[in-house]
Enzyme design. Structure first.
Site, PDB file in Angstrom:
ATOM      1  N   SER A   1       0.819  -1.215   0.000  1.00 39.97           N
ATOM      2  CA  SER A   1       0.000   0.000   0.000  1.00 39.97           C
ATOM      3  C   SER A   1       0.851   1.262   0.000  1.00 39.97           C
ATOM      4  O   SER A   1       2.019   1.242   0.380  1.00 39.97           O
ATOM      5  CB  SER A   1      -0.903   0.016   1.235  1.00 39.97           C
ATOM      6  OG  SER A   1      -1.550  -1.216   1.402  1.00 39.97           O
TER       7      SER A   1
HETATM    8  N1  SAH Z   1      -0.297  -4.853   4.147  1.00 42.22           N
HETATM    9  C1  SAH Z   1       0.287  -5.320   2.924  1.00 42.22           C
HETATM   10  C2  SAH Z   1      -0.587  -4.991   1.739  1.00 42.22           C
HETATM   11  C3  SAH Z   1      -0.781  -6.188   0.890  1.00 42.22           C
HETATM   12  S1  SAH Z   1      -2.042  -6.092  -0.333  1.00 42.22           S
HETATM   13  C4  SAH Z   1       1.695  -4.802   2.764  1.00 42.22           C
HETATM   14  O1  SAH Z   1       2.157  -3.978   3.567  1.00 42.22           O
HETATM   15  O2  SAH Z   1       2.367  -5.249   1.843  1.00 42.22           O
HETATM   16  C5  SAH Z   1      -3.350  -6.994   0.394  1.00 42.22           C
HETATM   17  C6  SAH Z   1      -3.095  -8.443   0.674  1.00 42.22           C
HETATM   18  O3  SAH Z   1      -4.326  -8.994   1.136  1.00 42.22           O
HETATM   19  C7  SAH Z   1      -2.691  -9.289  -0.526  1.00 42.22           C
HETATM   20  O4  SAH Z   1      -1.463  -9.898  -0.266  1.00 42.22           O
HETATM   21  C8  SAH Z   1      -3.802 -10.339  -0.627  1.00 42.22           C
HETATM   22  O5  SAH Z   1      -3.363 -11.619  -1.014  1.00 42.22           O
HETATM   23  C9  SAH Z   1      -4.339 -10.342   0.783  1.00 42.22           C
HETATM   24  N2  SAH Z   1      -5.689 -10.875   0.944  1.00 42.22           N
HETATM   25  C10 SAH Z   1      -6.800 -10.694   0.169  1.00 42.22           C
HETATM   26  N3  SAH Z   1      -7.850 -11.374   0.672  1.00 42.22           N
HETATM   27  C11 SAH Z   1      -7.405 -11.981   1.802  1.00 42.22           C
HETATM   28  C12 SAH Z   1      -7.988 -12.834   2.771  1.00 42.22           C
HETATM   29  N4  SAH Z   1      -9.274 -13.211   2.696  1.00 42.22           N
HETATM   30  N5  SAH Z   1      -7.229 -13.271   3.798  1.00 42.22           N
HETATM   31  C13 SAH Z   1      -5.927 -12.921   3.908  1.00 42.22           C
HETATM   32  N6  SAH Z   1      -5.307 -12.140   3.020  1.00 42.22           N
HETATM   33  C14 SAH Z   1      -6.029 -11.667   1.981  1.00 42.22           C
END
Ligand code: SAH
Length: 281
Positions: free
Chosen positions: A118
């Site tokens: 993000s």
């Molecule tokens: N906080 C992260 C942002 C990652 S983007 C960072 O700092 O890099 C959001 C993430 O949510 C993705 O990796 C995606 O695979 C995950 N995601 C989506 N649906 C999800 C779910 N139901 N349970 C766990 N992770 C999920």
């Protein structure tokens, strides 16, 4: 380079000057003329080029990160605790080395598997909003935190600076593994537990949580999140907006008055997150 003992009078330097000095002055003795055979010169240049990329970023990443955080502050992020955490966590260590140069721009970046890290401004804004929850306001810390969507682990590292414990869930195995590697390099002040699973289910074994933060946006709020939100706790999540167009940030506060729990929902600005999906892969 800025704090070498023989040049104390040059510290602190204006930011622009320091960048320039590092980019140009790799030897520190620019005025000295030394005659060297061409071959040696070529080898020395090749050595310098090999070393300068990683070392250069290592040397000035603190400064570049501070500048990014200064910009976020100018744009309205005012919570000192959050600003400090963003200064502490080296975002470039969470992205591929080819993207490290962009790590201190306020943009989301690809982390593989169709997902993104993000934007720092959004990470900062969401965490600052978590501090508005009743328990967090009282304690000045985020307490026990649940993060849904570990991704590369960057936000988990920022949260760890501000909380007692972070439990972070990721549904994509390769990203869960990548976050584990990334976070192993950090010296986080609080415990981070990484869970491979469907974050829509939360993590009842470690519940209740004082703070819950989702990094992926769904159409509904999974009931498990509300069930696992402690009294006095606050949840923040991107959600598909009621009109079905785009996403907005939604905050839920778990309030208790005269022994009766109620959940208060407020809606905030438009955002753009990857979708919250079900199941694991
Ligand atoms: N906080 C992260 C942002 C990652 S983007 C960072 O700092 O890099 C959001 C993430 O949510 C993705 O990796 C995606 O695979 C995950 N995601 C989506 N649906 C999800 C779910 N139901 N349970 C766990 N992770 C999920």
């Amino acid at each position: 380079m800025s704090n070498t003992p023989e040049r104390p009078s040059r510290f602190p330097l204006p930011l622009g000057k320091l960048v320039k000095g590092q980019a140009a002055g790799s030897t520190g003795g620019a005025a000295r003329e030394v005659l060297m055979p061409q071959r040696h010169l070529r080898e020395a240049a090749a050595d310098a080029a090999r070393q300068s990329a990683p070392r250069g970023l290592g040397l000035d990443s603190d400064m570049v990160r501070r500048r990014m955080v200064q910009r976020l502050q100018q744009e309205g992020l005012s919570d000192e605790r959050v600003l400090q955490a963003l200064i502490t966590v080296p975002r470039h260590e969470f992205v591929d080395s080819a993207l490290a140069i962009q790590a201190y721009e306020d943009t989301s970046l690809p982390i593989g598997h169709g997902q993104t890290i993000s934007k720092p401004s959004v990470v900062g804004r969401m965490i600052a909003m978590l501090f508005g929850g009743a328990t967090a306001r009282q304690q000045g810390r985020l307490g026990r935190v649940l993060e849904i969507g570990t991704g590369c682990g960057y936000q988990a590292a920022v949260l760890a600076e501000l909380s007692r414990q972070v439990v972070s869930i990721e549904r994509l195995r390769p990203l869960h593994d990548k976050a584990r590697l990334n976070l192993a390099k950090m010296r986080s002040p609080s415990q981070i537990r990484l869970i491979y699973g469907d974050g829509r289910l939360g993590h009842s074994q470690a519940a209740p949580f004082d703070s819950i933060i989702a990094a992926a946006g769904g159409e509904d709020l999974p009931p498990a999140w509300l069930a696992q939100l402690a009294p006095g706790g606050r949840l923040i999540a991107p959600m598909v907006s009621p009109g079905g167009r785009g996403q907005i940030l939604v905050v839920i506060d778990h309030l208790v008055e005269s022994g009766v729990s109620r959940f208060v929902r407020t809606e905030h600005e438009a955002v753009l997150f990857v979708p919250l999906k079900s199941g694991v892969m």
